[in-house]
Design a protein around this motif. Structure first.
Motif, mmCIF file in Angstrom:
data_model
loop_
_atom_site.group_PDB
_atom_site.id
_atom_site.type_symbol
_atom_site.label_atom_id
_atom_site.label_comp_id
_atom_site.label_asym_id
_atom_site.label_seq_id
_atom_site.Cartn_x
_atom_site.Cartn_y
_atom_site.Cartn_z
ATOM 1 N N SER A 180 46.033 91.405 62.125
ATOM 2 C CA SER A 180 46.980 92.430 61.705
ATOM 3 C C SER A 180 48.209 91.724 61.135
ATOM 4 O O SER A 180 48.747 90.807 61.751
ATOM 5 C CB SER A 180 47.385 93.311 62.897
ATOM 6 N N ASP A 188 52.146 91.801 59.211
ATOM 7 C CA ASP A 188 53.393 92.541 59.016
ATOM 8 C C ASP A 188 54.433 91.576 58.458
ATOM 9 O O ASP A 188 54.412 90.386 58.763
ATOM 10 C CB ASP A 188 53.869 93.125 60.341
ATOM 11 N N THR A 204 62.130 93.299 53.238
ATOM 12 C CA THR A 204 60.934 94.019 53.687
ATOM 13 C C THR A 204 60.689 95.308 52.904
ATOM 14 O O THR A 204 59.741 96.027 53.204
ATOM 15 C CB THR A 204 61.030 94.360 55.188
ATOM 16 N N GLY A 263 49.454 95.652 57.527
ATOM 17 C CA GLY A 263 50.144 96.572 58.424
ATOM 18 C C GLY A 263 51.597 96.850 58.090
ATOM 19 O O GLY A 263 52.280 97.525 58.865
ATOM 20 N N HIS A 264 52.089 96.360 56.964
ATOM 21 C CA HIS A 264 53.499 96.590 56.645
ATOM 22 C C HIS A 264 53.664 97.808 55.738
ATOM 23 O O HIS A 264 52.927 97.963 54.758
ATOM 24 C CB HIS A 264 54.095 95.363 55.965
ATOM 25 N N MET A 294 48.618 99.952 63.067
ATOM 26 C CA MET A 294 48.560 98.587 62.538
ATOM 27 C C MET A 294 47.328 97.829 63.015
ATOM 28 O O MET A 294 47.090 96.706 62.577
ATOM 29 C CB MET A 294 49.827 97.806 62.912
ATOM 30 N N HIS A 338 48.100 88.334 65.293
ATOM 31 C CA HIS A 338 49.170 89.091 64.640
ATOM 32 C C HIS A 338 50.004 88.145 63.798
ATOM 33 O O HIS A 338 50.562 87.172 64.316
ATOM 34 C CB HIS A 338 50.056 89.788 65.676
#
Ligand SMILES: [Zn+2]
Length: 104
Positions: A8, A10, A23, A60-61, A89, A102
């Motif tokens: 996952s 991010d 971001t 996942g972002h 996510m 992650h």
């Protein structure tokens, strides 16, 4: 039965990502932040593939559409966007996976 691993990703938490504008699409530093998340994801994929794992990656972002599939190693499953899964996510993960990683 194949060994499977779920990654996952991010942006928050990736190396060098230190401000909110980095971001957000179109804001200062976003492209560099995504490039870093991509590098970290590719490194994890290659390590997992070298260890004999089938790899699933969840972007996942934000809207889950950050990673460019063309830049990722071949032979993976990439989950983009969002569905109604409560796993969010971690969408698509189930007990067939041996581990999860992650990024960010
Ligand atoms: Zn995020």
């Amino acid at each position: 039965m194949a060994k499977k691993i779920y990654i996952s990703t991010d942006l928050e938490g990736c190396s060098g990502v230190t401000s909110w504008p980095e971001t957000h699409y179109g804001e200062k530093g976003y492209d560099l932040a995504v490039a870093e998340m991509t590098r970290e994801t590719i490194a994890a994929i290659k390590a997992c593939q070298a260890a004999g794992y089938e790899v699933t990656v969840k972007d996942g972002h934000e809207d889950g559409m950050n990673l460019d599939p063309a830049t990722l190693p071949r032979g993976i499953e990439l989950i983009r966007g969002w569905d109604s899964s409560p796993a969010e996510m971690m969408a698509g993960i189930d007990d067939s996976y041996d581990f999860a990683i992650h990024i960010g």
